[in-house]
Design an enzyme around this catalytic site. Structure first.
Site, PDB file in Angstrom:
ATOM      1  N   HIS A 307      22.855 -56.479  -0.095  1.00 21.69           N
ATOM      2  CA  HIS A 307      22.673 -56.927   1.288  1.00 21.69           C
ATOM      3  C   HIS A 307      21.231 -57.439   1.413  1.00 21.69           C
ATOM      4  CE1 HIS A 307      21.963 -56.313   5.659  1.00 21.69           C
ATOM      5  NE2 HIS A 307      23.278 -56.329   5.802  1.00 21.69           N
ATOM      6  N   ASP A 384      21.347 -47.583  -2.049  1.00 21.09           N
ATOM      7  CA  ASP A 384      21.698 -47.997  -0.692  1.00 21.09           C
ATOM      8  C   ASP A 384      23.094 -47.446  -0.375  1.00 21.09           C
ATOM      9  OD1 ASP A 384      22.482 -49.249   1.605  1.00 21.09           O
ATOM     10  OD2 ASP A 384      21.949 -51.282   0.972  1.00 21.09           O
ATOM     11  N   LYS A 410      27.064 -46.815  10.944  1.00 23.08           N
ATOM     12  CA  LYS A 410      28.177 -47.125  10.040  1.00 23.08           C
ATOM     13  C   LYS A 410      28.943 -45.865   9.656  1.00 23.08           C
ATOM     14  CE  LYS A 410      25.760 -51.076   8.029  1.00 23.08           C
ATOM     15  NZ  LYS A 410      26.427 -52.278   8.522  1.00 23.08           N
ATOM     16  N   CYS A 548      25.289 -61.125   5.708  1.00 17.59           N
ATOM     17  CA  CYS A 548      23.926 -60.790   5.244  1.00 17.59           C
ATOM     18  C   CYS A 548      23.913 -60.519   3.744  1.00 17.59           C
ATOM     19  CB  CYS A 548      23.359 -59.584   5.996  1.00 17.59           C
ATOM     20  SG  CYS A 548      23.133 -59.911   7.733  1.00 17.59           S
TER      21      CYS A 548
END
Ligand code: PMP
Length: 593
Positions: A307, A384, A410, A548
């Site tokens: 990302h 991540d 999220k 993204c």
């Protein structure tokens, strides 16, 4: 026991209204003779009566009534372990559930047969009832010992909820075994859906289908209620205050930190830094540890899957320091080529940063192996977890990552709150990035002494309420069980892939063997924007665009895809609706062209 029954009333809405109802009751039971005007104007008595009528449907199972019992007279959910002030052990909880469950049932029965104007007297009967509230109150205070300042909190005369200050008794027990609201031992998608009020929303005249979970997830009622309870009962800035509300908010905030540590299996809450989200967490590491440890000629390795949040901060750091950014390639299915990745690692590699799950393709990377390989050359590793923590069991000690980041929004928690996990020794050895209040031990014009981690990385007033909301969301997810979620989503994803593949002209992007939650595709002859708009017209929310993650889409020769993304509350029927609309677009039966 399964909790689903298609004839059940709308329990969440009823719970919400019952919550308002009980909130409106005075603590001393004086409502008995009071007029209906005593009730808070916020209480829609007509609606409550209607809902109560539905609630006495004989098909309502005990467990459903127990769900109602998660609301106390004070409006605080009493049997959910989201807050540290009402932690009871399993037996006490069961007693409390039974007592309040019967209270709610009798109140519902009574309400069902009465007109709104009799509500106040019914409410009085409820309050006067010999067991429910009395017993419950006793149960709760019996286990309250001292509040965080050490003062005894028992009070013979207290009518206010003294259970408010209960110390957390067993913060690390296995929440998945508790029979509480939001707990679904055998995973039942219809039961969990009822925990999410927004899923009842209609969009463009259709029942909402939320398939934009990779962008953000919806919030369960327990999270909404927890934030609301924070503002109603605890709101204050944290730390350094002589007053009670500061103690409450500090407790709630620090309890949330413990919950996060528990969720990630960190070795201590001190390894958890609250930040705005994954983006801020990565920037924090880049601008603190990175600026202090990376210099000219050093190498930072990422992958093509990243990302932008896991590309831009490292590129900026390279530009600032003269370090070099290296990128591990992927194959045509979107899987990291491990041989190529290994070749990039050498003694100049100071840092490896990669995603555990790709937000654009859904690929699950072989994180454990990649971390091990990076450590062999002495590099530190940032993982991540923005797209992984809500779908997979993540254990930072097992993974041995040096940092892990994720965003609350999220994972069924609010926006504006996220987490940086860092190994204690690394956080301790890192100088802070931002300076200000909260993060210092002492300030003079000559010298500044920082707090230890994590406080030294939390300059200024943080997002206290939403950190508490995040704690509630993680506890909710733990009660459902991440393993249950993973199993269910795996089947749903397989079904969705198979169904989408049957559409002529549809190309799936990202076909890794290890994959979760994301379905990126393009449809021949139709722009991704048009497909997205056609779906929106049918009440189906997906994302279309570059997500993204421009480099990985360009790797596949694309600037954008349509990206439905799943959460555990999505159903096979929703996939059928998605596929049906895409099929119609493909056949030219609907569209904007
Ligand atoms: N990493 C990944 C893999 C993501 O999917 C996202 C959000 N789409 C981020 C980082 C950034 O998260 P946030 O915008 O919440 O900071």
């Amino acid at each position: 026991m399964t909790t689903h029954n298609a004839n059940l009333p709308d329990i969440e809405q009823l719970t919400h209204l019952a919550n308002q109802f009980f909130t409106a009751l005075p603590c001393d039971g004086s409502l008995l003779n009071a007029g209906v005007s005593t009730l808070s104007p916020a209480v829609d008595t007509n609606k409550l009566t209607d809902l109560a009528k539905q609630a006495v449907n004989p098909s309502v199972e005990t467990v459903e009534l127990n769900k109602l019992s998660t609301v106390s007279r004070s409006g605080i959910p009493i049997n959910t372990p989201e807050a540290n002030f009402y932690f009871l052990d399993a037996t006490q909880q069961q007693q409390a559930i039974t007592h309040l469950g019967s209270a709610v049932k009798s109140a519902s029965l009574a309400l069902a047969s009465q007109s709104p104007k009799d509500l106040s007297s019914l409410a009085g009967q409820h309050v006067e009832s010999p067991i429910e509230t009395e017993e419950l109150h006793k149960l709760l205070v019996a286990h309250a010992t001292v509040n965080r300042s050490g003062a005894p909190i028992h009070s013979e005369t207290a009518t206010a909820p003294t259970f408010y200050f209960l110390e957390m008794q067993k913060p690390h027990r296995d929440l998945s075994t508790l029979g509480l609201a939001g707990s679904h031992t055998a995973f039942d998608v219809h039961a969990v859906r009822r925990d999410f009020p927004i899923l009842r929303e209609r969009v463009n005249g259709q029942q909402l289908v939320w398939l934009d979970n990779a962008a953000t997830t919806q919030k369960p009622q327990v999270v909404i209620d927890r934030i609301s309870a924070f503002y109603q009962h605890e709101n204050s800035n944290i730390h350094r205050a002589a007053h009670e509300l500061a103690a409450r908010s500090t407790d709630a905030y620090e309890q949330a930190r413990k919950t996060v540590a528990d969720f990630l299996h960190a070795s201590s809450p001190d390894e958890i830094v609250f930040v705005r989200g994954s983006t801020e967490a990565i920037n924090l590491v880049a601008q603190s540890w990175g600026r202090q440890n990376i210099s000219k000629g050093d190498e930072i390795v990422i992958t093509w899957l990243e990302h932008h949040a896991n590309i831009v901060p490292w590129k900026q750091l390279c530009d600032q320091t003269g370090a070099v950014l290296r990128v591990a390639p992927v194959d045509d299915d979107g899987q990291v080529l491990l041989d190529e990745y290994s070749k990039l690692l050498n003694s100049r590699t100071k840092l490896v940063s990669f995603t555990q799950v790709s937000n654009a393709l859904g690929t699950i990377t072989p994180a454990q192996t990649m971390i091990e390989l990076a450590h062999r050359v002495g590099a530190k590793v940032l993982l991540d977890g923005a797209q992984s923590v809500s779908h997979l069991h993540v254990d930072v000690q097992a993974l041995q990552c040096d940092w892990l980041v994720f965003s609350g929004h999220k994972i069924f928690a609010p926006t504006g709150i996220g987490v940086l996990y860092g190994k204690a020794e690394i956080l301790e050895a890192t100088q802070p990035w931002q300076g200000g209040g909260n993060m210092i031990a002492d300030v003079s014009f000559d010298k500044i002494i920082y707090q230890p981690a994590p406080a030294r990385f939390e300059a200024g007033t943080g997002n206290i309420a939403d950190a508490v909301g995040l704690g509630a969301a993680l506890e909710y997810l733990q009660r459902i069980g991440v393993a249950n979620v993973a199993r269910y989503e795996h089947d749903l994803l397989a079904y969705a892939i198979e169904s989408l593949r049957s559409i002529n002209g549809l190309r799936l992007i990202g076909t890794a063997t290890e994959k979760t939650s994301v379905l990126s595709f393009v449809l021949k002859g139709h722009s991704t924007q048009d497909v997205g708009e056609a779906l929106n017209k049918a009440g189906i929310a997906v994302r279309s665009g570059h997500h993204c993650a421009q480099p990985i889409l360009r790797r596949f020769g694309l600037e954008s895809t349509v990206r439905p993304s799943l959460a555990f509350y999505n159903t096979h029927e929703e996939i059928d609706r998605l596929v049906s609309v895409v099929r119609q677009v493909q056949a030219g039966q609907i569209g904007l062209y």
